[in-house]
Design a protein around this motif. Sequence first.
Motif, short mmCIF file in Angstrom:
data_model
loop_
_atom_site.label_atom_id
_atom_site.label_comp_id
_atom_site.label_asym_id
_atom_site.label_seq_id
_atom_site.Cartn_x
_atom_site.Cartn_y
_atom_site.Cartn_z
N SER A 98 -17.55 47.43 -33.28
CA SER A 98 -18.77 48.18 -33.01
C SER A 98 -20.00 47.29 -33.17
O SER A 98 -20.15 46.60 -34.18
N GLY A 99 -20.85 47.27 -32.17
CA GLY A 99 -22.05 46.45 -32.19
C GLY A 99 -21.87 45.06 -31.59
O GLY A 99 -22.84 44.35 -31.36
N ALA A 100 -20.64 44.67 -31.33
CA ALA A 100 -20.38 43.35 -30.73
C ALA A 100 -20.55 43.44 -29.22
O ALA A 100 -20.34 44.49 -28.62
N PRO A 101 -20.90 42.34 -28.58
CA PRO A 101 -20.96 42.36 -27.12
C PRO A 101 -19.55 42.46 -26.53
O PRO A 101 -18.59 41.93 -27.09
N VAL A 102 -19.43 43.15 -25.42
CA VAL A 102 -18.14 43.30 -24.74
C VAL A 102 -17.56 41.92 -24.40
O VAL A 102 -16.34 41.73 -24.40
N SER A 103 -18.43 40.95 -24.17
CA SER A 103 -17.96 39.60 -23.84
C SER A 103 -17.08 39.01 -24.94
O SER A 103 -16.15 38.25 -24.64
N ASP A 104 -17.34 39.37 -26.20
CA ASP A 104 -16.51 38.84 -27.30
C ASP A 104 -15.07 39.32 -27.19
O ASP A 104 -14.13 38.54 -27.32
N LEU A 105 -14.91 40.62 -26.95
CA LEU A 105 -13.56 41.19 -26.79
C LEU A 105 -12.90 40.63 -25.53
O LEU A 105 -11.73 40.23 -25.55
N PHE A 106 -13.65 40.59 -24.45
CA PHE A 106 -13.15 40.06 -23.18
C PHE A 106 -12.65 38.62 -23.34
O PHE A 106 -11.53 38.29 -22.93
N GLU A 107 -13.45 37.76 -23.96
CA GLU A 107 -13.07 36.36 -24.12
C GLU A 107 -11.89 36.20 -25.08
O GLU A 107 -11.03 35.35 -24.87
N ARG A 108 -11.85 37.00 -26.13
CA ARG A 108 -10.70 36.94 -27.06
C ARG A 108 -9.41 37.22 -26.30
O ARG A 108 -8.41 36.53 -26.46
N ILE A 109 -9.43 38.26 -25.47
CA ILE A 109 -8.25 38.63 -24.69
C ILE A 109 -7.94 37.56 -23.64
O ILE A 109 -6.80 37.11 -23.51
N ARG A 110 -8.95 37.14 -22.92
CA ARG A 110 -8.76 36.19 -21.81
C ARG A 110 -8.25 34.83 -22.30
O ARG A 110 -7.37 34.24 -21.68
N ASP A 128 -9.82 44.47 -16.91
CA ASP A 128 -9.08 45.73 -16.77
C ASP A 128 -8.50 46.17 -18.12
O ASP A 128 -8.56 47.35 -18.47
N VAL A 129 -7.97 45.23 -18.88
CA VAL A 129 -7.42 45.55 -20.20
C VAL A 129 -8.55 46.02 -21.12
O VAL A 129 -8.40 47.00 -21.86
N VAL A 130 -9.70 45.35 -21.07
CA VAL A 130 -10.85 45.78 -21.88
C VAL A 130 -11.25 47.20 -21.48
O VAL A 130 -11.53 48.04 -22.35
N ALA A 131 -11.28 47.49 -20.19
CA ALA A 131 -11.63 48.84 -19.72
C ALA A 131 -10.67 49.87 -20.30
O ALA A 131 -11.09 50.95 -20.74
N TYR A 132 -9.38 49.55 -20.33
CA TYR A 132 -8.41 50.48 -20.92
C TYR A 132 -8.66 50.67 -22.42
O TYR A 132 -8.65 51.80 -22.91
N ILE A 133 -8.91 49.60 -23.13
CA ILE A 133 -9.17 49.70 -24.57
C ILE A 133 -10.42 50.56 -24.82
O ILE A 133 -10.42 51.43 -25.69
N LEU A 134 -11.46 50.34 -24.04
CA LEU A 134 -12.68 51.14 -24.19
C LEU A 134 -12.40 52.61 -23.86
O LEU A 134 -12.86 53.52 -24.56
N SER A 135 -11.66 52.84 -22.79
CA SER A 135 -11.31 54.21 -22.40
C SER A 135 -10.51 54.90 -23.50
O SER A 135 -10.77 56.06 -23.84
N PHE A 136 -9.53 54.20 -24.05
CA PHE A 136 -8.70 54.76 -25.13
C PHE A 136 -9.55 55.13 -26.34
O PHE A 136 -9.27 56.08 -27.05
N ASN A 137 -10.64 54.37 -26.53
CA ASN A 137 -11.56 54.61 -27.64
C ASN A 137 -12.69 55.57 -27.26
O ASN A 137 -13.74 55.59 -27.89
N LYS A 138 -12.46 56.36 -26.22
CA LYS A 138 -13.34 57.46 -25.80
C LYS A 138 -14.63 57.05 -25.12
O LYS A 138 -15.57 57.84 -25.02
N ALA A 139 -14.72 55.82 -24.62
CA ALA A 139 -15.88 55.45 -23.80
C ALA A 139 -15.71 56.10 -22.43
O ALA A 139 -14.60 56.17 -21.91
N PRO A 140 -16.79 56.59 -21.84
CA PRO A 140 -16.69 57.27 -20.54
C PRO A 140 -16.55 56.30 -19.37
O PRO A 140 -17.07 55.19 -19.42
N ALA A 141 -15.83 56.72 -18.35
CA ALA A 141 -15.70 55.96 -17.11
C ALA A 141 -16.89 56.29 -16.22
O ALA A 141 -17.51 57.35 -16.35
#
Length: 162
Positions: A98-110, A128-141
């Motif tokens: 929470s509070g981290a830029p999405v790029s951090d999660l994206f780069e960790r995965i990539r 796409d994997v980041v989108a799924y993780i965000l969706s699973f955590n209740k972020a809206p599409a």
Amino acid sequence: MILTRVVVLAFAATYVVSGFSRTVAVVSGGPIRLKPDPTHLATPQAARTTKDAVFTAEQARRGEVLYQFICATCHGPALSGIEAAPPLAGTTFSASWSGAPVSDLFERIRISMPQDKPGSLGRQQAADVVAYILSFNKAPAGPTELPGDADVLKAITIATAQ
């Protein structure tokens, strides 16, 4: 101050310094005027978070297929984590991301996932994997896909529901 532009027009010179232009008459005793230079005024962009619908439902579905095939072995089918692999959902995920830029999660995965073949996911697959993780955590599409560009993702902050 740094001189950013000089334009000489007939009997006047215009200097732009730190967002202001100064017109000075070339003939002695000419007027000096300061006025804002709108070409140098930056408009701040509104901060975006994952609550702003930054991925599509279709992208999250593609990410789910990839996640279940590639990531679930270590992180669990419900993103709950297994042994050393951390959860990608719930309070532990929220506390970590929470509070981290999405790029951090994206780069960790990539760059470092999957553990047995790091760096094997393409940019769009990682997004796409980041989108799924965000969706699973209740972020809206929403109507626009999450891009596979870390520079763009730096401007989006992870905002979790917990």
